[in-house]
Scaffold this motif. Structure first.
Motif, mmCIF file in Angstrom:
data_model
loop_
_atom_site.group_PDB
_atom_site.id
_atom_site.type_symbol
_atom_site.label_atom_id
_atom_site.label_comp_id
_atom_site.label_asym_id
_atom_site.label_seq_id
_atom_site.Cartn_x
_atom_site.Cartn_y
_atom_site.Cartn_z
ATOM 1 N N LEU A 31 0.826 -1.218 0.000
ATOM 2 C CA LEU A 31 0.000 0.000 0.000
ATOM 3 C C LEU A 31 0.860 1.268 0.000
ATOM 4 O O LEU A 31 0.393 2.337 -0.381
ATOM 5 N N GLN A 74 -2.995 6.904 -3.797
ATOM 6 C CA GLN A 74 -4.254 7.200 -3.113
ATOM 7 C C GLN A 74 -5.002 8.284 -3.860
ATOM 8 O O GLN A 74 -4.380 9.088 -4.537
ATOM 9 N N PRO A 75 -6.317 8.353 -3.747
ATOM 10 C CA PRO A 75 -7.137 7.458 -2.925
ATOM 11 C C PRO A 75 -7.188 6.052 -3.501
ATOM 12 O O PRO A 75 -7.304 5.874 -4.712
ATOM 13 N N TRP A 76 -7.119 5.066 -2.608
ATOM 14 C CA TRP A 76 -7.104 3.673 -3.041
ATOM 15 C C TRP A 76 -8.387 3.290 -3.765
ATOM 16 O O TRP A 76 -8.371 2.451 -4.653
ATOM 17 N N ASN A 87 -8.105 1.348 8.423
ATOM 18 C CA ASN A 87 -7.828 1.940 7.118
ATOM 19 C C ASN A 87 -8.004 3.471 7.217
ATOM 20 O O ASN A 87 -9.108 3.949 7.462
ATOM 21 N N GLU A 117 -8.113 5.692 5.009
ATOM 22 C CA GLU A 117 -8.976 6.261 3.982
ATOM 23 C C GLU A 117 -10.437 6.315 4.454
ATOM 24 O O GLU A 117 -11.224 7.117 3.974
#
Lengths: 105, 484
Positions: free
Chosen positions: B71, B76-78, B376, B378
């Motif tokens: 990762l 990002q954003p993923w 996470n 995000e």
């Protein structure tokens, strides 16, 4: 800021009067702290909690600001906050919070 | 005798039609237009498809198809950078689609709480039957369904909650008592979902470990749901219910409650039971938490991004006496946060990391990786909840600097090398360090890593019985007997 915290702070402000309290935040991420500060001054920006449309106008400081640090005994400050002040840019925090207080005056 | 963690499994269940029943959406929707009203419509404009959930990089890490460190290099954003060719199945488990999930939910239901229409059962029967872990006896529990008018009537007159698939009404879940809040439809739905997702994780565990369910002696569930009735709210057990669903006919079990730190408590207890010779094969299992689905949706809508909390997560671990191969749980390394320890971040981390390592004579820098709450970011950052793993790793790095093991200018390197980006669904107990356990087991088996420290904290104060926090930790080490 979650609705429960909003309700609790609103209750305290109602009981003691907004002029008699100040808020010290501890969140280590500035963005989160900024949202909390906005909520406690001009109202909940997401309009989801008890402070939606409620402008408490509370003075908001961060625990990492020098004014707050000076008012806490050094030993206790080191024990409780010392390690966080190593990993957060405290000058940036000060700048951000001075701006928040100016903007929301 | 040493105790090893022999095998693990990890599962996700994509539940877009249940986002409305997460605690936060379920509280907000009724006061913002009700079912079908403005807020519910807005939420559903932001819910992901199954393929999007499968291709989401953190989900692929969770089921073992990517390493957490991958990762670092995933832009990002993923959610805007799906994994090409992402698969439903991973090394550690799978991501179950909602259509099949309804079958698991009905099979888990021993009290005829869930009613599905005959047409929907006909629609899902083949895909549910096709799952390798389900047997004929399970499929029989699907039954023939309940007529749609009877389901509508139950919803309108008797407080049953509607169940949807792809936005259409396909069934209901009913309450099982007139006035008991612990047996109302919402609570029973939460409990049933934890049971069924825990069972899915446990099936994967047996499959990966190559053992039969009847070989298991004891089960510890660390799921967060408070199973019980009005006289014993939270007093009941998911462990045995999950064990029953997985045919662990020679096992019993009990539940471990310790908020978000429960998985570490459960692993410690399981390892202790094995070490003491009480049981030979103990399973720790955690099912998914419906209440936390859509928990941060407000932040996600505000940023016009997908509602990312659309999956239930589960895991299971098998602990046994030393097999000479699998990584060892160092029971002499348990770190605990004592009542009198103080609740500042520094004091908690000192209790959980510094003190136990000092006790066994190991330096912080001798630990290859630290696993902490792996939420996470995000999911949490858009809601103003910060980046939990990053904050924790910075504090650990600062502790190493305070102890003189590294310079202050090396904290960022510590964070990158000994930490990892958060990738876990934000399901309370699920992110509690253990999502990395599968990756750690694999790396230690392959000789790529010597050890990992697992550290989790719990928000004890949420229950209003104490202002205290909680926390527990343990060290997992490569088996020294592995290469002869």
């Amino acid at each position: 800021m979650d609705p429960e915290s909003q309700a609790q702070i609103k209750r305290i402000a109602d009981d003691f009067g907004s002029d008699n309290i100040m808020v010290v935040l501890g969140a280590s991420d500035i963005e989160g702290a900024e949202i909390a500060a906005e909520t406690l001054t001009v109202g909940d920006p997401s309009f989801a909690g008890p402070l939606a449309g409620v402008s408490l106008g509370l003075p908001v400081y961060h625990i990492l600001e020098p004014e707050v640090k000076e008012s806490v005994p050094e030993e206790i400050y080191e024990q409780e906050v010392g390690i966080v002040s190593m990993i957060v840019d405290t000058e940036e925090v000060s700048r951000a919070f001075r701006k928040i207080r100016e903007t929301n005056k | 005798m040493a105790v090893v963690i022999r095998e693990c499994s990890y599962i996700l269940v994509h539940v877009p039609d249940f986002v409305r029943y997460g605690s936060k959406p379920a509280r907000d929707i009724p006061i913002n237009g009700g079912p079908g009203g403005a807020l519910e419509r807005r939420i559903y404009e932001h819910v992901r498809s199954y393929d999007e959930a499968v291709a989401y990089p953190p989900n692929q890490v969770y089921i073992g198809n990517m390493h957490p460190d991958d990762l670092h290099t995933t832009p990002q954003p993923w959610f805007e950078h799906p994994v090409a060719g992402a698969k439903r199945h991973g090394k550690f488990g799978e991501i179950l689609p909602e259509e099949e999930w309804y079958g698991w939910l009905k099979i888990a239901d021993d009290f005829n709480l869930v009613w599905l229409t005959p047409a929907f059962i006909a629609q899902i029967r083949d895909v549910v039957s096709g799952h390798p872990f389900l047997e004929e006896e399970d499929i029989g529990k699907l039954g023939n369904g309940v007529a749609i008018n009877k389901i509508r009537d139950k919803i309108e007159r008797d407080d049953a909650l509607p169940l949807y698939y792809d936005g259409s009404l396909v069934g209901s879940i009913r309450r099982d008592h007139e006035v008991d809040d612990t047996l109302k439809a919402q609570v029973l739905m939460e409990n049933l979902m934890a049971k069924a997702s825990g069972a899915l994780a446990m099936h994967h565990l047996f499959n990966r470990a190559g053992i039969e369910p009847q070989q298991v002696d004891f089960i510890l569930s660390c799921s967060e749901e408070a199973v019980g009735d009005r006289y014993n709210r939270g007093g009941g057990s998911l462990s045995k219910a999950i064990g029953e669903m997985c045919r662990c006919v020679n096992a019993t079990g009990h539940d471990i409650k310790a908020f978000c730190a429960a998985p570490i408590h459960a692993i410690m207890d399981a390892a202790s039971l094995v070490q003491a010779g009480v049981f030979e094969r103990v399973v720790v299992v955690g099912g998914g938490c419906l209440a936390k689905i859509g928990m941060k949706y407000v932040g996600h809508l505000k940023h016009d991004m997908p509602v990312l909390e659309d999956v239930l997560a589960g895991f299971a671990f098998l602990l046994t006496p030393d097999d000479g191969v699998s990584p060892i749980v160092r029971l002499d390394s348990i770190g605990k946060h004592d009542v009198g320890a103080g609740s500042s971040q520094q004091e908690i981390m000192t209790s959980l990391i510094v003190k136990p390592l000092e006790r066994i004579g190991v330096k912080m820098m001798a630990i290859d990786k630290y696993a902490t709450e792996l939420h996470n970011p995000e999911v949490t950052l858009p809601a103003g909840s910060g980046n939990t793993p990053l904050t924790n790793y910075k504090i650990m790095g600062a502790l190493a600097a305070l102890r003189g093991e590294i310079g202050r200018d090396q904290i960022d390197t510590f964070v990158r090398e000994r930490g990892m980006p958060g990738f876990s669904p934000t399901q309370g107990h699920i992110p509690a360090a253990v999502p990395f356990l599968g990756h750690a087991l694999e790396a230690m088996q392959q000789g790529r890593m010597q050890n990992t420290m697992f550290v989790a904290k719990g928000s004890l104060f949420l229950g209003r019985m104490s202002q205290l926090s909680d926390g527990l930790s343990f060290l997992l080490e490569r088996n020294p007997r592995r290469n002869g």
